[in-house]
Design a protein around this motif. Sequence first.
Motif, short mmCIF file in Angstrom:
data_model
loop_
_atom_site.label_atom_id
_atom_site.label_comp_id
_atom_site.label_asym_id
_atom_site.label_seq_id
_atom_site.Cartn_x
_atom_site.Cartn_y
_atom_site.Cartn_z
N UNK B 83 0.84 -1.19 0.00
CA UNK B 83 0.00 0.00 0.00
C UNK B 83 0.89 1.25 0.00
N UNK B 84 0.49 2.25 -0.76
CA UNK B 84 1.28 3.48 -0.80
C UNK B 84 2.53 3.33 -1.65
N UNK B 160 -3.91 -0.76 -5.41
CA UNK B 160 -3.19 -0.18 -6.55
C UNK B 160 -3.88 1.06 -7.12
N UNK B 161 -5.16 1.26 -6.82
CA UNK B 161 -5.86 2.41 -7.42
C UNK B 161 -5.79 3.65 -6.54
N UNK B 162 -5.19 3.51 -5.34
CA UNK B 162 -5.24 4.60 -4.38
C UNK B 162 -4.63 5.90 -4.93
N UNK B 163 -5.40 6.96 -4.86
CA UNK B 163 -4.91 8.28 -5.23
C UNK B 163 -4.72 8.51 -6.72
N UNK B 169 -6.83 4.53 -13.14
CA UNK B 169 -7.37 3.38 -12.43
C UNK B 169 -7.79 2.32 -13.45
N UNK B 170 -8.50 2.77 -14.50
CA UNK B 170 -8.91 1.84 -15.57
C UNK B 170 -7.70 1.11 -16.13
N UNK B 171 -6.66 1.90 -16.39
CA UNK B 171 -5.44 1.36 -17.00
C UNK B 171 -4.81 0.29 -16.09
N UNK B 172 -4.73 0.62 -14.79
CA UNK B 172 -4.12 -0.31 -13.84
C UNK B 172 -4.95 -1.61 -13.79
N UNK B 191 -10.12 -0.78 -1.95
CA UNK B 191 -11.26 -0.07 -1.39
C UNK B 191 -12.27 0.22 -2.48
N UNK B 192 -11.76 0.28 -3.71
CA UNK B 192 -12.63 0.50 -4.86
C UNK B 192 -13.30 -0.84 -5.20
#
Lengths: 293, 233
Positions: B83-84, B160-163, B169-172, B191-192
């Motif tokens: 995370x982070x 992985x989508x954080x921030x 996010x879509x790409x990840x 969390x998403x």
Amino acid sequence: MSFLSHLINGISLGSIYAIIALGYTMVYGIAKMLNFAHGDVIMVGAYVCFFALNSFGLPPVVGVLLAMLICTALGILIERLAYKPLRAAPSLAVLITAIGVSYFLQNGALLLWGSNSKVFPSIFNNAALHLFDGQLTIGVTTLITIAACVVIMIGLTLFTGNTKMGKAMRACSEDKDAAILMGINVNRTISVTFAIGSALAAIAGVLLCSAYPLLQPTTGSMPGIKAFTAAVFGGIGSIPGAFLGGILLGIIEIFAKAYLSTELSDAIVFLVLILVLLIKPTGLLGKKTVVKV
Amino acid sequence: MLSVQNINVYYGKIHAVKDVSFEVNDGEIVTLIGANGAGKSTVLKTISGLLHSTTGSITFENKELLRVAPHKIVPMGLAHVPEGRRIFQAMTVEENLEMGAYVAKPSSVAAHLENVYERFPRLKERKRQIAGTLSGGEQQMLAMGRGLMSDPKLLMLDEPSMGLAPILVEQIFDIIKELRDHGTTILLVEQNARMALKIADRGYVLETGKIVLSGTGTELLNSPEVKKAYLGG
């Protein structure tokens, strides 16, 4: 000409501080602790070299190598026995332990080798370079000290920049948990750091006693504190910072002795440190701590 | 492939993970979803040995992971992208990737590097750049690329989508799907919940340290409890 002579002497003394400061700064960078016993490892290195030369009649190169070997082992042992069990302890506990180890080494030396000063043999012949029609004299010891410092600095830069272990050390100093997630053995990396720092301390001990040949159990403590000052001055945790801080501290000390006051030279050195830290609390080349989100 | 049985983790007196059990099968994307503080990251950290469970067992390919020194877990084929991101800020992009391959055979590092650069061309463009100067999206790519450098069988991704901006996010998430399609098993903490459940084969819902629901991605997406608590109605 005396200015130039003082400058060269300052760089030479500063080179010794720099070599010691490298040990402080590398250990701080990776273990986030101030190893106050580092100065006393210098003293042990000098004693080992002294006995190798005086009692066993070994050649100087062997004496230096032996000192490095024993100090390396000593450094690893100190870390293992005194600091490793405190890895999760508050930093104050580690600091007090380090001071304890420092006294242990000093008193151990007192017990083993007595309180009488030993006169360190001159390893390098006492030849000197005479320049400008003999107006400027530079001792070979001075030159070798500066050269050793430059070689060590270049060597360490190459090591941390290009080798797998060196990069692992940088990774650990930045983020230990992330380093573990890479499969890096953090304990071993810390051991290696102590080993390198202590081997450098041995070299510093021999160079120090070659320049100032009185050897006693407290020999390492003042240079140790000054080198620690140099490391903070340059920015603790930074290898180039230790180098720069050490050299500058040496120059300031010699100039203070030559032009201001011999008695006050140490006070002046620390005054400069205080001023630098007031203006730039991270030291000359120190980085701001990155706040993790 | 990965089997977690009845683990319990404490932070001091706080019981952060309570009797958690779940499975990840070969070739799956499995997601752990839940609110902030539900214990998702704690579960991942326990698997990779940064934290310890007082009970139960964690087996990876039938080998027990509890009580294995944490640095010995990566060589078994398990990588954890924390995370982070936790990239090495002061090191270059390529040095970060080299650290990811710390346990890989030296002869295979160049090939892994090529694979990662192929998947993340942006990293190749910036390989000499200091990692701390990358944008958030690039840092996430670097963190994932670094995780892939050990050529893991199981990749654990923590938030992985954080921030990140929605487009990133879509790409990840597309990349995560691609990785699964190429045979890497994924354990995804998010969390998403909506995005995670869309790509997941199976999922588990964590609430205050306990698994309260499990099912396929579609089942959970359509579950009224999940809709109410995590998908905004």
